[in-house]
Design a protein around this motif. Structure first.
Motif, PDB file in Angstrom:
ATOM      1  N   PHE A 172      42.919  37.241  39.687  1.00  0.00           N
ATOM      2  CA  PHE A 172      45.131  37.655  39.269  1.00  0.00           C
ATOM      3  C   PHE A 172      45.115  37.252  37.215  1.00  0.00           C
ATOM      4  O   PHE A 172      43.646  36.628  37.413  1.00  0.00           O
ATOM      5  CB  PHE A 172      45.471  36.992  39.845  1.00  0.00           C
ATOM      6  CG  PHE A 172      44.955  34.952  39.377  1.00  0.00           C
ATOM      7  CD1 PHE A 172      44.010  34.357  40.406  1.00  0.00           C
ATOM      8  CD2 PHE A 172      45.436  34.391  38.731  1.00  0.00           C
ATOM      9  CE1 PHE A 172      43.493  33.878  40.000  1.00  0.00           C
ATOM     10  CE2 PHE A 172      45.481  32.619  38.122  1.00  0.00           C
ATOM     11  CZ  PHE A 172      44.109  32.739  39.149  1.00  0.00           C
ATOM     12  N   GLU A 173      45.790  37.347  37.058  1.00  0.00           N
ATOM     13  CA  GLU A 173      46.050  37.361  35.725  1.00  0.00           C
ATOM     14  C   GLU A 173      47.670  35.754  35.349  1.00  0.00           C
ATOM     15  O   GLU A 173      47.655  35.501  35.186  1.00  0.00           O
ATOM     16  CB  GLU A 173      45.571  38.516  35.041  1.00  0.00           C
ATOM     17  CG  GLU A 173      44.797  39.029  35.057  1.00  0.00           C
ATOM     18  CD  GLU A 173      44.470  40.695  34.274  1.00  0.00           C
ATOM     19  OE1 GLU A 173      45.328  40.918  33.511  1.00  0.00           O
ATOM     20  OE2 GLU A 173      42.911  41.390  34.260  1.00  0.00           O
ATOM     21  N   CYS A 174      48.493  36.714  35.783  1.00  0.00           N
ATOM     22  CA  CYS A 174      49.695  36.810  35.335  1.00  0.00           C
ATOM     23  C   CYS A 174      50.698  35.689  36.152  1.00  0.00           C
ATOM     24  O   CYS A 174      50.927  35.141  35.912  1.00  0.00           O
ATOM     25  CB  CYS A 174      50.463  38.162  35.082  1.00  0.00           C
ATOM     26  SG  CYS A 174      51.529  38.467  36.357  1.00  0.00           S
ATOM     27  N   GLU A 175      50.481  36.271  37.849  1.00  0.00           N
ATOM     28  CA  GLU A 175      50.910  35.039  38.610  1.00  0.00           C
ATOM     29  C   GLU A 175      52.289  35.163  39.096  1.00  0.00           C
ATOM     30  O   GLU A 175      52.897  34.061  39.642  1.00  0.00           O
ATOM     31  CB  GLU A 175      50.679  33.656  38.160  1.00  0.00           C
ATOM     32  CG  GLU A 175      49.361  32.615  38.289  1.00  0.00           C
ATOM     33  CD  GLU A 175      48.592  31.551  39.011  1.00  0.00           C
ATOM     34  OE1 GLU A 175      48.972  30.870  40.016  1.00  0.00           O
ATOM     35  OE2 GLU A 175      48.522  31.722  37.579  1.00  0.00           O
ATOM     36  N   ASN A 176      52.794  36.459  38.236  1.00  0.00           N
ATOM     37  CA  ASN A 176      54.308  36.188  38.059  1.00  0.00           C
ATOM     38  C   ASN A 176      54.484  37.411  38.793  1.00  0.00           C
ATOM     39  O   ASN A 176      56.045  38.226  38.427  1.00  0.00           O
ATOM     40  CB  ASN A 176      54.900  35.701  36.872  1.00  0.00           C
ATOM     41  CG  ASN A 176      56.523  35.747  36.457  1.00  0.00           C
ATOM     42  OD1 ASN A 176      57.020  35.216  38.157  1.00  0.00           O
ATOM     43  ND2 ASN A 176      57.026  35.845  35.715  1.00  0.00           N
ATOM     44  N   GLY A 177      54.530  38.237  39.714  1.00  0.00           N
ATOM     45  CA  GLY A 177      54.896  39.550  39.125  1.00  0.00           C
ATOM     46  C   GLY A 177      54.977  40.293  38.757  1.00  0.00           C
ATOM     47  O   GLY A 177      55.335  41.547  38.553  1.00  0.00           O
ATOM     48  N   GLU A 178      53.929  40.645  37.878  1.00  0.00           N
ATOM     49  CA  GLU A 178      54.223  41.495  36.708  1.00  0.00           C
ATOM     50  C   GLU A 178      53.234  42.392  35.972  1.00  0.00           C
ATOM     51  O   GLU A 178      52.915  43.339  36.053  1.00  0.00           O
ATOM     52  CB  GLU A 178      54.399  40.819  34.922  1.00  0.00           C
ATOM     53  CG  GLU A 178      55.835  40.510  35.622  1.00  0.00           C
ATOM     54  CD  GLU A 178      56.379  38.786  34.070  1.00  0.00           C
ATOM     55  OE1 GLU A 178      55.178  38.948  33.755  1.00  0.00           O
ATOM     56  OE2 GLU A 178      57.666  38.642  34.341  1.00  0.00           O
ATOM     57  N   CYS A 179      51.602  41.883  36.380  1.00  0.00           N
ATOM     58  CA  CYS A 179      50.405  42.445  35.853  1.00  0.00           C
ATOM     59  C   CYS A 179      50.153  43.858  37.199  1.00  0.00           C
ATOM     60  O   CYS A 179      49.626  44.660  36.722  1.00  0.00           O
ATOM     61  CB  CYS A 179      49.233  41.401  35.915  1.00  0.00           C
ATOM     62  SG  CYS A 179      48.620  40.460  36.639  1.00  0.00           S
ATOM     63  N   GLY A 180      50.083  42.827  37.959  1.00  0.00           N
ATOM     64  CA  GLY A 180      49.204  43.634  39.206  1.00  0.00           C
ATOM     65  C   GLY A 180      47.717  44.164  39.785  1.00  0.00           C
ATOM     66  O   GLY A 180      47.640  44.317  40.039  1.00  0.00           O
ATOM     67  N   CYS A 221      46.800  41.347  41.136  1.00  0.00           N
ATOM     68  CA  CYS A 221      46.588  40.943  42.746  1.00  0.00           C
ATOM     69  C   CYS A 221      46.840  41.783  43.663  1.00  0.00           C
ATOM     70  O   CYS A 221      47.059  40.984  45.171  1.00  0.00           O
ATOM     71  CB  CYS A 221      47.227  39.420  42.368  1.00  0.00           C
ATOM     72  SG  CYS A 221      49.239  39.467  42.129  1.00  0.00           S
ATOM     73  N   LEU A 242      51.545  42.205  46.718  1.00  0.00           N
ATOM     74  CA  LEU A 242      50.568  41.537  44.964  1.00  0.00           C
ATOM     75  C   LEU A 242      50.569  40.001  46.138  1.00  0.00           C
ATOM     76  O   LEU A 242      51.313  39.635  46.447  1.00  0.00           O
ATOM     77  CB  LEU A 242      51.931  41.522  45.065  1.00  0.00           C
ATOM     78  CG  LEU A 242      52.335  42.620  43.717  1.00  0.00           C
ATOM     79  CD1 LEU A 242      53.288  42.592  42.413  1.00  0.00           C
ATOM     80  CD2 LEU A 242      50.955  43.640  43.033  1.00  0.00           C
TER      81      LEU A 242
HETATM   82 FE1  FES Z   1      50.281  39.368  38.564  1.00  0.00          FE
HETATM   83 FE2  FES Z   1      50.277  38.882  40.786  1.00  0.00          FE
HETATM   84  S1  FES Z   1      48.652  38.317  38.816  1.00  0.00           S
HETATM   85  S2  FES Z   1      51.134  40.217  39.445  1.00  0.00           S
END
Ligand code: FES
Length: 115
Positions: free
Chosen positions: A40-48, A50, A100
């Protein structure tokens, strides 16, 4: 209670954990709580980063599929979901093949998560 089985070439063996019914944890939170190495990277549904493959195991009527707008956009841009699969999820509660982990809320259904 739901069984969540994580499967990945990066783990020595599959790991099944129990998610308590009524919890509103994301799949990523469940993975982190059990030290499952879902990327994971952003934990906010933006980077993809995860994105995981999710297979529902239960024979029950599937729970309503709740894709967030961010999740739909990111999965479409990455080619992991089609507009038809989004429509099927929203109109017929047919689970799409990818989700995600940071947006997917674990509910009372057994699932296998591949990453
Ligand atoms: Fe970035 Fe889930 S961690 S979309």
């Amino acid at each position: 209670m739901a069984n969540v089985t994580f499967s990945s070439p990066s783990m020595k063996k599959d790991v099944t954990v129990y998610a308590v019914a009524g919890d509103t944890q994301t799949l990523l939170s469940v993975a982190q709580a059990h030290k499952i190495p879902v990327h994971f990277e952003c934990e906010n549904g933006e980077c993809g980063s995860c994105a995981v493959e999710v297979m529902v195991l239960s024979n029950k009527t599937p729970c309503a599929v709740a894709l967030t707008e961010k999740e739909k956009a990111v999965l479409r841009l990455s080619g992991k979901i089609t507009p038809e699969q989004i429509a099927q999820a929203e109109n017929a509660d047919t689970p799409p093949p990818y989700r995600l982990a940071c947006q997917f809320i674990v509910r009372n259904e057994d699932i296998v998560v591949k990453f």
